[in-house]
Design a protein around this motif. Structure first.
Motif, PDB file in Angstrom:
ATOM      1  N   THR A 141      12.442  69.470 -48.739  1.00 37.40           N
ATOM      2  CA  THR A 141      11.449  68.400 -48.660  1.00 37.40           C
ATOM      3  C   THR A 141      10.546  68.606 -47.445  1.00 37.40           C
ATOM      4  OG1 THR A 141      12.628  66.856 -47.198  1.00 37.40           O
ATOM      5  CG2 THR A 141      13.227  66.804 -49.521  1.00 37.40           C
ATOM      6  N   SER A 142       9.576  67.735 -47.307  1.00 40.27           N
ATOM      7  CA  SER A 142       8.778  67.737 -46.084  1.00 40.27           C
ATOM      8  C   SER A 142       9.608  67.123 -44.965  1.00 40.27           C
ATOM      9  CB  SER A 142       7.477  66.964 -46.291  1.00 40.27           C
ATOM     10  OG  SER A 142       7.760  65.634 -46.637  1.00 40.27           O
ATOM     11  N   ARG A 143       9.269  67.484 -43.743  1.00 33.98           N
ATOM     12  CA  ARG A 143       9.996  66.957 -42.591  1.00 33.98           C
ATOM     13  C   ARG A 143       9.685  65.479 -42.412  1.00 33.98           C
ATOM     14  NH1 ARG A 143       8.052  71.509 -38.484  1.00 33.98           N
ATOM     15  NH2 ARG A 143       6.119  70.864 -39.479  1.00 33.98           N
ATOM     16  N   ILE A 144      10.571  64.776 -41.741  1.00 38.52           N
ATOM     17  CA  ILE A 144      10.403  63.338 -41.548  1.00 38.52           C
ATOM     18  C   ILE A 144      10.353  63.018 -40.057  1.00 38.52           C
ATOM     19  CG2 ILE A 144      11.424  62.698 -43.750  1.00 38.52           C
ATOM     20  CD1 ILE A 144      14.033  62.147 -42.362  1.00 38.52           C
ATOM     21  N   GLY A 145       9.805  61.845 -39.744  1.00 39.59           N
ATOM     22  CA  GLY A 145       9.755  61.407 -38.351  1.00 39.59           C
ATOM     23  C   GLY A 145       8.702  62.108 -37.520  1.00 39.59           C
ATOM     24  N   ILE A 146       7.735  62.748 -38.175  1.00 38.49           N
ATOM     25  CA  ILE A 146       6.656  63.437 -37.466  1.00 38.49           C
ATOM     26  C   ILE A 146       5.317  62.953 -38.007  1.00 38.49           C
ATOM     27  CG2 ILE A 146       7.991  65.505 -36.895  1.00 38.49           C
ATOM     28  CD1 ILE A 146       6.693  66.875 -39.335  1.00 38.49           C
ATOM     29  N   SER A 147       4.271  63.118 -37.220  1.00 36.25           N
ATOM     30  CA  SER A 147       2.949  62.691 -37.675  1.00 36.25           C
ATOM     31  C   SER A 147       2.063  63.876 -38.053  1.00 36.25           C
ATOM     32  CB  SER A 147       2.265  61.844 -36.601  1.00 36.25           C
ATOM     33  OG  SER A 147       2.137  62.588 -35.400  1.00 36.25           O
ATOM     34  N   LYS A 148       2.408  65.072 -37.594  1.00 37.52           N
ATOM     35  CA  LYS A 148       1.638  66.280 -37.918  1.00 37.52           C
ATOM     36  C   LYS A 148       2.564  67.298 -38.557  1.00 37.52           C
ATOM     37  CE  LYS A 148      -1.430  65.612 -34.004  1.00 37.52           C
ATOM     38  NZ  LYS A 148      -1.850  66.104 -32.708  1.00 37.52           N
ATOM     39  N   GLY A 149       2.006  68.150 -39.402  1.00 39.75           N
ATOM     40  CA  GLY A 149       2.802  69.192 -40.039  1.00 39.75           C
ATOM     41  C   GLY A 149       3.684  68.689 -41.169  1.00 39.75           C
ATOM     42  N   GLN A 150       3.360  67.527 -41.704  1.00 44.65           N
ATOM     43  CA  GLN A 150       4.171  66.968 -42.789  1.00 44.65           C
ATOM     44  C   GLN A 150       4.029  67.745 -44.092  1.00 44.65           C
ATOM     45  OE1 GLN A 150       2.551  63.000 -42.623  1.00 44.65           O
ATOM     46  NE2 GLN A 150       4.310  62.238 -41.476  1.00 44.65           N
ATOM     47  N   GLU A 151       2.990  68.546 -44.195  1.00 43.86           N
ATOM     48  CA  GLU A 151       2.772  69.299 -45.425  1.00 43.86           C
ATOM     49  C   GLU A 151       3.764  70.454 -45.595  1.00 43.86           C
ATOM     50  OE1 GLU A 151       0.118  71.220 -42.277  1.00 43.86           O
ATOM     51  OE2 GLU A 151       0.775  69.201 -42.788  1.00 43.86           O
ATOM     52  N   PHE A 152       4.417  70.856 -44.513  1.00 49.92           N
ATOM     53  CA  PHE A 152       5.378  71.952 -44.600  1.00 49.92           C
ATOM     54  C   PHE A 152       6.693  71.451 -45.188  1.00 49.92           C
ATOM     55  CE2 PHE A 152       2.803  73.322 -40.819  1.00 49.92           C
ATOM     56  CZ  PHE A 152       2.146  74.352 -41.472  1.00 49.92           C
ATOM     57  N   MET A 153       7.187  72.140 -46.173  1.00 46.30           N
ATOM     58  CA  MET A 153       8.460  71.783 -46.824  1.00 46.30           C
ATOM     59  C   MET A 153       9.598  72.479 -46.066  1.00 46.30           C
ATOM     60  SD  MET A 153       7.492  69.798 -49.270  1.00 46.30           S
ATOM     61  CE  MET A 153       8.668  69.767 -50.594  1.00 46.30           C
ATOM     62  N   TRP A 154       9.805  72.047 -44.827  1.00 46.36           N
ATOM     63  CA  TRP A 154      10.737  72.722 -43.933  1.00 46.36           C
ATOM     64  C   TRP A 154      11.949  71.859 -43.577  1.00 46.36           C
ATOM     65  CZ3 TRP A 154       6.750  75.126 -40.021  1.00 46.36           C
ATOM     66  CH2 TRP A 154       6.044  76.148 -40.658  1.00 46.36           C
ATOM     67  N   ARG A 155      12.251  70.882 -44.396  1.00 47.84           N
ATOM     68  CA  ARG A 155      13.461  70.072 -44.232  1.00 47.84           C
ATOM     69  C   ARG A 155      14.393  70.443 -45.376  1.00 47.84           C
ATOM     70  NH1 ARG A 155      14.256  64.457 -46.344  1.00 47.84           N
ATOM     71  NH2 ARG A 155      16.252  63.775 -45.531  1.00 47.84           N
ATOM     72  N   PHE A 156      15.667  70.662 -45.048  1.00 55.62           N
ATOM     73  CA  PHE A 156      16.638  71.104 -46.041  1.00 55.62           C
ATOM     74  C   PHE A 156      17.866  70.197 -45.980  1.00 55.62           C
ATOM     75  CE2 PHE A 156      14.053  74.639 -44.683  1.00 55.62           C
ATOM     76  CZ  PHE A 156      13.606  75.145 -45.898  1.00 55.62           C
ATOM     77  N   VAL A 157      18.327  69.783 -47.157  1.00 60.12           N
ATOM     78  CA  VAL A 157      19.457  68.871 -47.260  1.00 60.12           C
ATOM     79  C   VAL A 157      20.465  69.464 -48.233  1.00 60.12           C
ATOM     80  CG1 VAL A 157      20.181  66.523 -47.861  1.00 60.12           C
ATOM     81  CG2 VAL A 157      17.915  66.905 -46.854  1.00 60.12           C
TER      82      VAL A 157
END
Length: 187
Positions: A163-179
């Protein structure tokens, strides 16, 4: 072997480190967690990264050797834990966002006495509280571990959600969160 693993693109490592165990020896006993959620942060191409604007005293570990723990203080009250990971000559780290208890539940519960069960270690600050990680671990070398903190490879048979990273205001377009998802049946 751990060094070679961490000397890859942080996005790849953030996904592949899911399922690894983080083991912390405390005076009260051992805590073992399975890493279930991560986020990757890179250098100048990542506006959400601490390293985006270049080297500072705070982020200098992200520019250094892989396998080093990078801890930072956020919102004036919480610690977050990262593992430095990047290709040679690049910059990056993996934020450890969440985990599952494998061992040491009573110690974790003592470290987080007021937490609801579902919120025990489902966020980066909760994870550091559970492990009793603070700035004293900033710079800790997981490639030269003591019994105090160890990263162990562990295989898993579970799906991975990207998914996209959470808790940030910039760079949300990167799908760099992994669960780490649900367990998959053996084939």
């Amino acid at each position: 072997m751990l060094k070679a693993f961490l000397e890859q693109d942080p996005v790849k490592v953030a996904e592949q480190i899911l399922g690894y165990h983080l083991v912390r020896q405390t005076p009260l006993g051992r805590i073992r967690l399975r890493i279930t959620e991560t986020e990757a942060y890179k250098g100048s191409e990542d506006p959400a990264s601490h390293s985006y604007r270049g080297l500072t005293p705070r982020n200098q570990l992200m520019f250094g050797d892989v396998g080093v723990v990078y801890v930072y203080f956020i919102y004036g009250m919480h610690f977050c834990m990262n593992i430095v990971s990047h290709r040679e000559g690049e910059v990056g780290a993996i934020l450890l966002r969440a985990a599952e208890v494998m061992e040491g539940y009573d110690i974790i519960r003592a470290n987080r006495p007021k937490a609801a069960e579902r919120d025990l270690i489902n966020g980066p600050a909760k994870l550091t509280q559970a492990l009793n990680i603070n700035m004293g671990f900033n710079g800790y070398d997981l490639l030269q571990p003591t019994d105090e903190l160890v990263l162990e490879k562990n295989n898993h048979n579970r799906s991975i959600i990207k998914t996209s990273r959470i808790g940030i205001s910039k760079g949300q377009e990167f799908m760099w969160r992994f669960v780490l998802g649900k367990e998959q049946p053996n084939k």
